[in-house]
Design an enzyme around this catalytic site. Structure first.
Site, short mmCIF file in Angstrom:
data_model
loop_
_atom_site.label_atom_id
_atom_site.label_comp_id
_atom_site.label_asym_id
_atom_site.label_seq_id
_atom_site.Cartn_x
_atom_site.Cartn_y
_atom_site.Cartn_z
N HIS A 1 0.82 -1.20 0.00
CA HIS A 1 0.00 0.00 0.00
C HIS A 1 0.86 1.26 0.00
O HIS A 1 0.62 2.18 0.80
CB HIS A 1 -0.91 0.01 1.23
CG HIS A 1 -1.88 -1.11 1.31
ND1 HIS A 1 -2.50 -1.48 2.50
CD2 HIS A 1 -2.35 -1.96 0.36
CE1 HIS A 1 -3.31 -2.50 2.27
NE2 HIS A 1 -3.24 -2.82 0.98
N PRO A 2 1.86 1.39 -0.87
CA PRO A 2 2.71 2.60 -0.83
C PRO A 2 1.95 3.84 -1.27
O PRO A 2 1.17 3.81 -2.22
CB PRO A 2 3.84 2.26 -1.79
CG PRO A 2 3.23 1.28 -2.76
CD PRO A 2 2.28 0.46 -1.93
#
Length: 552
Positions: free
Chosen positions: A476-477
């Protein structure tokens, strides 16, 4: 194509790029070019929901990045898959659809993203969603008329998942009927971007209808090398495709939708970023914007694996004959274990009674598996399950920085995990929640043994050592080109424009001021949906100004 002119050029046909292209091309006067580094998403294992485990490490659809050695995680270099295919990461993700919590978006506005509070973004979510859900009698009903299908698949999920819900009740957590849009604490079945038994990616939802329009051109297998400028204005891009170098122009906007890794990379390659970094690599500085690539946030999760005394998905997917039977069922009905993502039960919980908003997200999977360093998923043959937890809103921030002026070289990803006391406490609370859940009667009664960590790992300090040895990103960057107040604290203004440069925007998860509490695919598509409206509003305002300027 070389020298062609468009109104808008979008770099990246992922979750954001597909949604943005659909919105901009509704007006037939807008000429839009969408450029994607990957190839077609017409692949069996992309479309089959359980195929997530196959595409996870497939270099034909995946950038296959590895982060730099992370000091807080025993110096490990962790695998970072990112979609390199039409649909981007929405074509290879686990399909869990979660908007996030109101506190996330109110936090965005507090960080300078005016107009992005919960009351502002909620209508955008609702506009793009079409829910297929079960009523109290089990009958299927439809809610919403958006392009993105979000399905309630609980009637096809493993019977073992009922154990997770029972254990959650025993822990005192309320049942949540719709995790996709929850605004409070609760545990339930995850809803998934699945339509008619097949993945509904951003490409399926947004790009497929947009491609029927004559004003959209899509170029795949094309790597953008740099943005072109005339003075302080972005004018186009240079890209390589099938051995040719091609220059195209944008009369209105160049829009980067290449994701939290590749959008800051492309800005830096184009001379927009920290001047010291750029000069050190021999890149001319067009704009000394020090926050490009800074502010990286991600969710760091720990998973505990257990053997079970009751059948789980391992009894089907981990063995040849049952898997073949499941395949035959799926081929004839589009239902069953192959038609349901692996994330089945989970939710948002508070780690303590005095915590105002849920601060932990949990995942409960009726399947035990592990991942090799190269990203290959290995299934256990015997029945098992997994419990995972992560801190919702970490405070640690890392960075993305190009390591070379060569556009084909991967950037350096520095997660900077557990850099704050808040996050280290969050890691401990994640472990406490997993232990609490595993100890609930409905799970402890069918728990045969703990596979990971080893049963000999006892006590919080030993558990934290295991956390540092095994915890991993859940992919989930965000926030590497974040919106904010100005150049000192951000890359973009609240209308997604790069500070100090005309005609250049970033529209993807890198624009998040901070990571949302849960899975980031839904808010990324929401952001792009709203961005389309903002971009068209700005274009209309410019047109009106020109008309006024030429009025007699």
């Amino acid at each position: 194509m070389d020298g062609a002119v468009f109104d808008y050029i979008i770099v990246g046909a992922g979750s954001a790029g597909c949604a943005l292209a659909e919105r901009l091309t509704r007006d037939e006067r807008n000429r839009v070019l969408l450029i994607e580094a990957g190839g077609s998403d017409k692949r069996f294992w992309i479309k089959v929901p359980i195929g997530y485990g196959v595409t996870f490490a497939n270099p034909h659809v995946n950038w296959g990045y590895h982060a730099e050695p992370d000091p807080a995680l025993n110096g490990r270099s962790i695998y970072w898959p990112r979609g390199k295919v039409i649909g981007g990461s929405s074509s290879i993700n686990a399909m869990a659809y979660v908007r996030g919590l109101p506190v996330d978006f109110d936090g965005w506005e507090a960080h300078g993203a005016q107009g992005w509070s919960w009351k502002d973004v909620r209508p955008a979510f609702e506009k793009m969603e079409r829910h297929l859900e079960r009523d109290a009698t089990g009958a299927l009903r439809e809610r919403g008329d958006g392009p993105l299908t979000v399905s309630d698949l609980q009637d096809q999920m493993s019977p073992f998942s009922g154990r997770f819900l029972a254990a959650a009740r025993e822990c005192g957590w309320a049942y949540c009927d719709d995790l996709s849009s929850t605004t409070h604490e609760g545990v339930g079945f995850y809803r998934s971007t699945v339509r008619n038994g097949m993945r509904c990616s951003a490409a399926d939802a947004f790009l497929t209808p947009a491609r029927r329009r004559a004003n959209l051109q899509v170029v795949s297998l094309a790597t953008v090398h740099r943005i072109t400028f005339e003075g302080r204005r972005a004018t186009g891009v240079v890209y390589a495709c099938r051995g040719q170098t091609i220059v195209v122009r944008a009369e209105r906007d160049v829009i980067l939708s290449a994701g939290a890794v590749n959008s800051p990379k492309l800005l830096q390659l184009s001379g927009v970023g920290p001047a010291t970094l750029l000069r050190g690599l021999g890149i001319g500085v067009h704009s000394d914007l020090g926050q490009v690539g800074q502010g990286l946030q991600d969710h760091l999760a720990i998973s505990h694996l257990y053997r079970a005394t009751e059948p789980t998905l391992n009894n089907i997917l981990g063995r040849v004959a049952p898997k073949l039977l499941a395949g035959l069922r799926y081929a004839s009905t589009r239902r069953g274990p192959l038609g349901v993502p692996v994330n089945q039960v989970g939710g948002f919980v508070r780690s303590a009674s005095d915590v105002a908003a849920p601060d932990l997200q949990i995942y409960c999977n009726p399947l035990s598996y592990w991942m090799t360093h190269a990203g290959k998923l290995v299934l256990d043959r015997d029945p098992g399950f997994m419990l995972s937890a992560q801190l919702c809103r970490p405070e640690s921030r890392g960075s993305i920085a190009i390591a070379s002026a060569d556009p084909d070289k991967a950037p350096a990803i520095h997660p900077n995990s557990l850099a704050t006391e808040h996050d280290r406490i969050g890691a401990r609370r994640s472990l406490e929640i997993i232990n609490r859940l595993a100890g609930a009667p409905s799970l402890s009664g069918v728990l045969n043994q703990r596979l990971a960590p080893d049963p000999s790992v006892i006590g919080m300090e030993a558990m934290m050592e295991d956390f540092r040895a095994r915890a991993s990103t859940v992919f989930h960057p965000t926030s590497t080109c974040r919106m904010g107040h100005g150049p000192a604290d951000s890359v973009l203004d609240a209308r997604l424009r790069v500070h100090g440069i005309d005609g250049l925007r970033v529209v993807d998860s890198s624009a998040f001021p901070s990571v949302t509490s849960g899975n980031t695919n839904a808010p990324t598509m929401m952001l792009a949906t709203r961005a389309g409206e903002i971009i068209l509003e700005d274009a209309a305002a410019r047109s009106n100004q020109k008309e006024l300027a030429y009025a007699p």
